[in-house]
Design an enzyme around this catalytic site. Structure first.
Site, PDB file in Angstrom:
ATOM      1  N   ARG A 195      12.238 -42.198   2.438  1.00  0.00           N
ATOM      2  CA  ARG A 195      12.407 -42.589   1.041  1.00  0.00           C
ATOM      3  C   ARG A 195      12.563 -44.098   0.959  1.00  0.00           C
ATOM      4  O   ARG A 195      13.281 -44.701   1.774  1.00  0.00           O
ATOM      5  CB  ARG A 195      13.656 -41.918   0.477  1.00  0.00           C
ATOM      6  CG  ARG A 195      13.980 -42.391  -0.917  1.00  0.00           C
ATOM      7  CD  ARG A 195      15.031 -41.551  -1.545  1.00  0.00           C
ATOM      8  NE  ARG A 195      16.353 -41.831  -0.983  1.00  0.00           N
ATOM      9  CZ  ARG A 195      17.446 -41.171  -1.351  1.00  0.00           C
ATOM     10  NH1 ARG A 195      17.359 -40.194  -2.240  1.00  0.00           N
ATOM     11  NH2 ARG A 195      18.605 -41.471  -0.835  1.00  0.00           N
ATOM     12  N   GLU A 198      14.415 -36.443 -10.041  1.00  0.00           N
ATOM     13  CA  GLU A 198      15.878 -36.563 -10.012  1.00  0.00           C
ATOM     14  C   GLU A 198      16.485 -36.749 -11.388  1.00  0.00           C
ATOM     15  O   GLU A 198      17.697 -36.739 -11.536  1.00  0.00           O
ATOM     16  CB  GLU A 198      16.294 -37.777  -9.168  1.00  0.00           C
ATOM     17  CG  GLU A 198      15.784 -37.765  -7.759  1.00  0.00           C
ATOM     18  CD  GLU A 198      16.449 -38.826  -6.923  1.00  0.00           C
ATOM     19  OE1 GLU A 198      17.483 -38.546  -6.326  1.00  0.00           O
ATOM     20  OE2 GLU A 198      15.894 -39.950  -6.881  1.00  0.00           O
ATOM     21  N   ASN A 212      20.725 -33.373  -6.365  1.00  0.00           N
ATOM     22  CA  ASN A 212      22.065 -33.969  -6.521  1.00  0.00           C
ATOM     23  C   ASN A 212      22.110 -34.823  -7.783  1.00  0.00           C
ATOM     24  O   ASN A 212      23.009 -34.712  -8.603  1.00  0.00           O
ATOM     25  CB  ASN A 212      22.421 -34.858  -5.322  1.00  0.00           C
ATOM     26  CG  ASN A 212      22.312 -34.124  -4.011  1.00  0.00           C
ATOM     27  OD1 ASN A 212      22.415 -32.907  -3.990  1.00  0.00           O
ATOM     28  ND2 ASN A 212      22.082 -34.851  -2.934  1.00  0.00           N
ATOM     29  N   ASP A 213      21.119 -35.699  -7.896  1.00  0.00           N
ATOM     30  CA  ASP A 213      21.078 -36.523  -9.097  1.00  0.00           C
ATOM     31  C   ASP A 213      20.632 -35.713 -10.303  1.00  0.00           C
ATOM     32  O   ASP A 213      21.162 -35.878 -11.401  1.00  0.00           O
ATOM     33  CB  ASP A 213      20.145 -37.723  -8.897  1.00  0.00           C
ATOM     34  CG  ASP A 213      20.871 -38.857  -8.198  1.00  0.00           C
ATOM     35  OD1 ASP A 213      22.000 -39.152  -8.607  1.00  0.00           O
ATOM     36  OD2 ASP A 213      20.330 -39.404  -7.216  1.00  0.00           O
ATOM     37  N   ARG A 255      28.515 -37.536 -10.362  1.00  0.00           N
ATOM     38  CA  ARG A 255      28.648 -36.859  -9.064  1.00  0.00           C
ATOM     39  C   ARG A 255      29.790 -37.423  -8.224  1.00  0.00           C
ATOM     40  O   ARG A 255      30.188 -36.854  -7.233  1.00  0.00           O
ATOM     41  CB  ARG A 255      27.317 -36.929  -8.291  1.00  0.00           C
ATOM     42  CG  ARG A 255      26.859 -38.328  -7.981  1.00  0.00           C
ATOM     43  CD  ARG A 255      25.412 -38.385  -7.503  1.00  0.00           C
ATOM     44  NE  ARG A 255      25.280 -38.164  -6.079  1.00  0.00           N
ATOM     45  CZ  ARG A 255      24.135 -38.289  -5.406  1.00  0.00           C
ATOM     46  NH1 ARG A 255      23.015 -38.607  -6.072  1.00  0.00           N
ATOM     47  NH2 ARG A 255      24.078 -38.088  -4.131  1.00  0.00           N
ATOM     48  N   CYS A 293      15.292 -31.629  -1.603  1.00  0.00           N
ATOM     49  CA  CYS A 293      16.119 -32.256  -0.583  1.00  0.00           C
ATOM     50  C   CYS A 293      17.533 -32.495  -1.075  1.00  0.00           C
ATOM     51  O   CYS A 293      18.300 -33.212  -0.459  1.00  0.00           O
ATOM     52  CB  CYS A 293      15.479 -33.560  -0.098  1.00  0.00           C
ATOM     53  SG  CYS A 293      15.121 -34.700  -1.421  1.00  0.00           S
TER      54      CYS A 293
HETATM   55  C1  PEP Z   1      19.354 -36.246  -4.657  1.00  0.00           C
HETATM   56  O1  PEP Z   1      19.666 -36.956  -5.601  1.00  0.00           O
HETATM   57  O2  PEP Z   1      19.356 -34.996  -4.692  1.00  0.00           O
HETATM   58  C2  PEP Z   1      18.957 -36.844  -3.378  1.00  0.00           C
HETATM   59  C3  PEP Z   1      18.483 -36.114  -2.417  1.00  0.00           C
HETATM   60  O3  PEP Z   1      19.173 -38.171  -3.247  1.00  0.00           O
HETATM   61  P1  PEP Z   1      20.616 -38.849  -3.028  1.00  0.00           P
HETATM   62  O4  PEP Z   1      21.614 -37.749  -2.812  1.00  0.00           O
HETATM   63  O5  PEP Z   1      20.494 -39.740  -1.862  1.00  0.00           O
HETATM   64  O6  PEP Z   1      20.828 -39.571  -4.298  1.00  0.00           O
HETATM   65 MG    MG Z   2      19.219 -39.064  -5.547  1.00  0.00          MG
END
Ligand code: PEP
Ligand code: MG
Length: 756
Positions: A505, A603, A626-627, A637, A674
Site C-alpha cells: 500500500r 475505506e 477498519n476505516d 476508531r 484487509c
Molecule cells: C483499513 O482501514 O481497514 C485498513 C486495512 O487500513 P488501516 O487499518 O491501516 O487504516
Molecule cells: Mg485504512
C-alpha cells in the site's frame, strides 16, 4: 455562573484523589449556590448501597456511615428515577427517610440530582435549605450541568484513587481496571512504563538507587535551565519592556532552593528518583496555581509546567532512560506507538497497555499481528504508580488486574496453557488449504508491516500479502527513507513471499499515523489530510515510493500496488498516471520491470458507491473495513469512549461489504478485504459467503480462521450469511454468530473459570 462552573470543573480535574474531589465539590457548590447543605452520595459496589461520602452542612460524623439502598429515602428515589427531585419540604414526600445521625431534620427544601456516567448512576448530589421553598429552575439547571460535567472526573478519581492505598509492590491488592480489548490472549507479567521524552505527566515513581547522585543530577539540570533562561532573557532584552524582563527574574526565582528546587530535593531524600520527585512537585504547584482567583497567578501554572519540562529534558539527557525489562514485560504507555514496541527485546515482551487509543488504533493492529495480548483505552490506569507492579492482562475482555491474588493467577495460568495447546493443534494446519468440507477453497493472505511479520506469516501458512502497511517502516525512522532504503525494505517482503503475491500500500499517513518528522496538526485528522490526499499533494514522496516498490519487485513479478483512502475517480486516475510515469522512468533507466497490478482500497462511504467506476480503472479492489466501519458508523476508531459503538457486525457495515463484493464482480475485478473483520472466524465465514476472493488478516489469527473454514461447508456459511442479513441489531448478530460457531465446534475465546 459559567465562570463558577468552569472553575469548579478545573479544580476538580487537578485534585489528587477522590476524597479531595468530593470535599471540593460540596464546598464549592454550597458556597456558589448559597445553600446550607451540599452532600454527595456515591455507589459502593461492595454492598450495593449509596454512601454519604462528603458533606458541607450535615453532621460530619455521618460521612462514611450513612448507607442507603437504591430504593431507600429520597436519595434512593433519585437513583431509581435517574432524574432530579426538587421538593419544597422533603419531609412531606412519601419516600422521605429520616437518618438521625445526619442532623438533616433542620432542613426542609431538597434538591437531589443523579450523577450519571456512561448510563450508570454513580451517585447523587444533594443540596438542602432550612426555608420551605423550592429551588428555582436556574438552580436546578446549574446542579444538573455541574453533575453531568463532574461525572467523568468522579468516575476517574474513584477508579484511580484506589491505587493510592495499594501499598507495596509485593502485596496482593487485586485491583481491576477496565479498558478495550486490543489484541486477544492473556499476559501475566510486570509493568514497565514507557514515556515519550520530556513528558512530565507520565514520568513514573521509582525508588532512588543513589539519593546523592539523584540530587546532584537534579542540581546540574537546574543549573542548565537557569543558564538557558538567562540566555533567552538577555537575547530578548532589547525588545522587552522592563516589566516584561522582570518575568524572567520571576522564572529564575521559581527555581530557587526555597521554592521548587528545595521541595524536589526533599522528595528525593524521601526516596523518589529525581524525575519522579520533579513530577510530584510540579504537579502539586500547577494544581495550586490553576485554582487561584487572580488570572495573573493562574497563568503561572503554565510557567511552572514549562520549567518542569525543561528540567526534565536535561535530566533525561544526562541519564537516557535505560528501561529495565523483566523476562515477562508488559509495556505500559500513555499512547502506545509502533516505535515503542521496538524498545523491548521481543522475547521479553508479553503484553501491552495503552491508556489512550482503541481496538482499531494502529498500535493495536500491530500488536495483533505480533500476537501480543493488548489492552487499549485503559483511561483510569494511574500511569505514574504502575511501574514494576505485577499485572494480568485479559486481552479478551479488556481487563487489567494489578497485583492479583493466587486464585486469579491460577485461573489465568490455566487459560495461557489452553492457548498454548490450541496453538500447537492449529500448527498442524499450516500446509493444508483453507478448504470447506464441500471443497470450496478460500485464499488466506496476511497483513504485514514489520520485517518480523514475514517469517511469522510464512510460518503460519499465508498464501500472499494482502496489505503491507508501508507507513510502518516510515514511522520508526527519523526522516523519510531514501528510494534505496525503501527498495531494500520492500524487497525483503517481496523476496520472502515470491512467487506469492505481495500487495504494497502506498504511504497512508495522517489520522492516527503520524511521522515524527512530518507532523500534521489538524482538528479532525481522520477527516483531514490522509493517505492518498497527502501523497498526491507530494508527488516527490509518492514517485520515490512507487519507484522503490517497482525496483524491489524487479525480477519477481509478484508486486501489487494499492491506494489508500481514495474518494474519487480523479484520485485513481492521477495515481495511475504517476505509476505509469514511474514505470516508464525505470524502464528508460534500463530496469526490466513491467506495470504491476494496481488496486484501490474501499475505506470510505464515497468509495462504496463508486466501486464499479474504480473497478473499471484498476485490477483489484480491497476493502479497508477498519476505516470503512469508522466512517460509516461515524465512530472514531481511536476513541475508547465510543469503542462499544465500533462494531463490525453492524447491519450497515455488513450491507456495504456485501454490496462492494457484488458490484466489483460486475466488472470482473478481484475483491479482497484487509480490514480486521477478516481476522475473526465469524467475519471470515460471512465474507466467504459474500463472495470475497481473498481474505487478508493478521498472521496471529490466520490458523484460527483456517480452522473455522475447514469446519464448515460453503452451504453452512451461506446460511449464516442469509440469517445475519435478515437481522437488524449488531449485538444479536454477534450472539447468533457465536452460537453458530459453537455449534460447529469452532472454539470461542477462553474465559477464566472462576467468577470475577
Ligand atoms: C483499513 O482501514 O481497514 C485498513 C486495512 O487500513 P488501516 O487499518 O491501516 O487504516
Ligand atoms: Mg485504512
Amino acid at each position: 455562573m459559567l465562570n463558577v462552573l468552569r472553575k469548579i470543573v478545573q479544580e476538580v480535574s487537578v485534585a489528587p484523589d477522590l476524597e479531595t474531589v468530593l470535599n471540593l465539590i460540596v464546598r464549592r457548590i454550597q458556597r456558589s449556590m448559597a445553600t446550607q447543605v451540599c452532600s454527595v452520595y456515591l455507589f459502593d459496589p461492595s454492598d450495593q448501597r449509596y454512601v454519604l461520602m462528603a458533606s458541607e452542612g450535615l453532621n460530619k460524623e455521618a460521612v462514611g456511615s450513612v448507607r442507603l439502598s437504591a430504593s431507600e429515602g429520597l436519595v434512593g428515589t433519585v437513583v431509581e428515577r435517574a432524574e432530579p427531585i426538587n421538593l419544597e419540604n422533603a419531609a412531606d414526600h412519601p419516600a422521605f427517610k429520616y437518618v438521625e445521625s445526619t442532623g438533616e431534620e433542620r432542613f426542609s427544601s431538597f434538591l437531589g440530582v443523579p450523577i450519571i456516567h456512561h448510563r450508570d448512576v454513580l451517585g447523587v448530589l444533594v443540596v438542602q435549605q432550612k426555608d420551605i421553598r423550592r429551588f428555582d429552575e436556574s438552580e436546578e439547571a446549574f446542579l444538573v450541568t455541574l453533575s453531568a460535567q463532574l461525572a467523568g472526573a468522579i468516575a476517574h478519581a474513584e477508579a484511580t484513587g484506589s491505587l493510592g492505598v495499594m501499598g507495596g509492590k509485593d502485596e496482593v491488592v487485586d485491583l481491576r481496571f477496565e479498558g478495550v480489548a486490543g489484541s486477544s490472549g492473556v499476559a501475566i507479567g510486570s509493568a514497565t512504563v514507557i514515556a515519550p521524552p520530556a513528558d512530565l505527566s507520565s514520568v513514573p515513581d521509582k525508588q532512588a538507587k543513589d539519593v546523592d547522585r539523584e540530587i546532584a543530577s537534579f542540581q546540574e539540570a537546574l543549573k542548565l535551565v537557569r543558564r538557558d533562561i538567562k540566555v533567552v532573557g538577555r537575547s530578548l532584552a532589547q525588545r522587552l519592556r522592563s516589566e516584561e524582563q522582570a518575568l524572567f527574574d520571576v522564572y529564575l526565582r521559581m527555581l530557587d532552593d526555597n521554592a521548587l528546587a528545595g521541595e524536589v530535593v526533599s522528595r528525593i531524600e524521601q526516596g523518589n528518583w529525581a524525575q519522579g520527585a520533579l513530577r510530584e512537585v510540579v504537579t502539586e504547584h500547577v494544581r495550586q496555581f490553576s485554582m487561584m482567583d487572580d488570572p495573573y497567578l493562574r497563568e503561572r501554572a503554565t510557567d511552572i509546567k514549562d520549567l518542569g519540562r525543561r528540567v526534565l529534558a536535561y535530566l533525561q539527557e544526562a541519564a537516557p532512560a535505560v528501561l529495565e525489562f523483566t523476562d515477562e514485560t508488559i509495556l505500559v504507555a500513555d499512547e502506545l506507538t509502533p516505535a515503542m514496541l521496538g524498545e523491548v527485546p521481543s522475547e521479553k515482551l508479553v503484553g501491552l497497555v495503552s491508556v489512550n487509543g482503541s481496538s482499531n488504533s494502529h498500535a493495536a493492529i500491530l500488536a495483533r499481528s505480533m500476537g501480543i495480548p493488548t489492552i487499549m483505552g485503559a483511561v483510569d490506569l494511574p500511569l505514574t504508580r504502575i511501574d514494576g507492579r505485577e499485572l494480568i492482562l485479559d486481552g479478551y475482555s479488556g481487563r487489567i488486574y494489578v497485583q492479583p491474588g493466587d486464585d486469579l493467577l491460577n485461573a489465568y495460568r490455566d487459560i495461557v496453557r489452553g492457548e498454548q495447546e490450541q496453538a500447537a493443534e492449529l500448527e498442524a494446519l499450516k500446509d493444508l488449504p483453507a478448504e470447506t468440507t464441500d471443497g470450496y477453497v478460500m485464499p488466506l493472505w496476511v497483513n504485514t508491516g514489520l520485517i518480523a511479520d514475514v517469517a511469522r506469516s510464512l510460518d503460519r501458512g499465508a498464501e500472499g500479502i494482502g496489505l503491507y502497511r508501508t507507513e510502518v517502516p516510515f514511522m520508526i525512522r527519523d526522516f523519510f527513507p531514501s528510494e534505496q532504503d525503501q527498495a531494500q525494505t520492500y524487497r525483503k517482503q517481496i523476496e520472502a513471499f515470491a512467487p506469492r503475491p505481495v500487495t504494497m500500500r502506498t504511504l497512508d499517513i495522517g489520522g492516527d499515523k503520524a511521522l515524527p518528522y512530518f507532523p500534521i496538526e489538524e482538528e479532525n485528522p481522520f477527516l483531514g489530510w490522509r493517505g492518498i490526499r497527502v501523497t498526491l499533494d507530494h508527488p516527490e514522496i509518492f514517485l520515490v515510493q512507487v519507484r522503490a516498490m517497482l525496483k524491489a519487485g524487479e525480477g519477481y513479478d509478484n508486486l501489487r500496488i494499492m491506494l489508500p483512502m481514495v474518494t474519487s475517480v480523479r484520485e485513481v486516475e492521477e495515481a495511475n498516471r504517476q505509476i505509469d510515469r514511474a514505470v516508464r522512468e525505470l524502464q528508460e533507466e534500463g530496469h526490466a520491470i513491467k506495470r504491476p497490478l494496481v488496486g484501490v482500497m474501499v475505506e470510505v462511504p464515497a468509495a462504496v458507491y463508486q466501486v464499479r467506476r474504480f473497478a473499471r480503472r484498476v485490477d483489484f479492489i480491497s476493502v479497508g473495513s477498519n476505516d470503512l466501519t469508522q466512517y460509516l458508523l461515524a465512530v472514531d476508531r481511536n476513541n475508547p469512549r465510543v469503542a462499544d459503538l465500533y462494531v463490525s457486525y453492524h447491519p450497515a457495515v455488513l450491507k456495504a461489504l456485501e454490496y462492494i463484493a457484488r458490484e466489483a464482480h460486475k466488472e470482473n475485478a478481484t475483491v479482497s478485504i484487509c480490514g480486521e473483520v477478516a481476522s475473526e472466524p465469524g467475519g471470515a465465514l460471512l465474507l466467504m459467503a459474500m463472495g470475497y476472493d481473498v481474505l487478508s488478516m493478521n498472521a496471529t489469527n490466520l490458523p484460527k480462521v483456517k480452522s473455522a473454514i475447514r469446519s464448515v461447508s460453503r452451504k453452512d456459511a451461506d446460511k449464516l450469511l442469509a440469517d445475519v442479513m435478515a437481522m437488524d441489531d449488531a449485538d444479536r448478530i454477534q450472539k447468533l454468530i457465536n452460537e453458530r460457531l459453537e455449534s460447529l465446534g469452532i472454539a470461542l475465546p477462553a474465559k477464566p473459570v472462576i467468577a470475577i
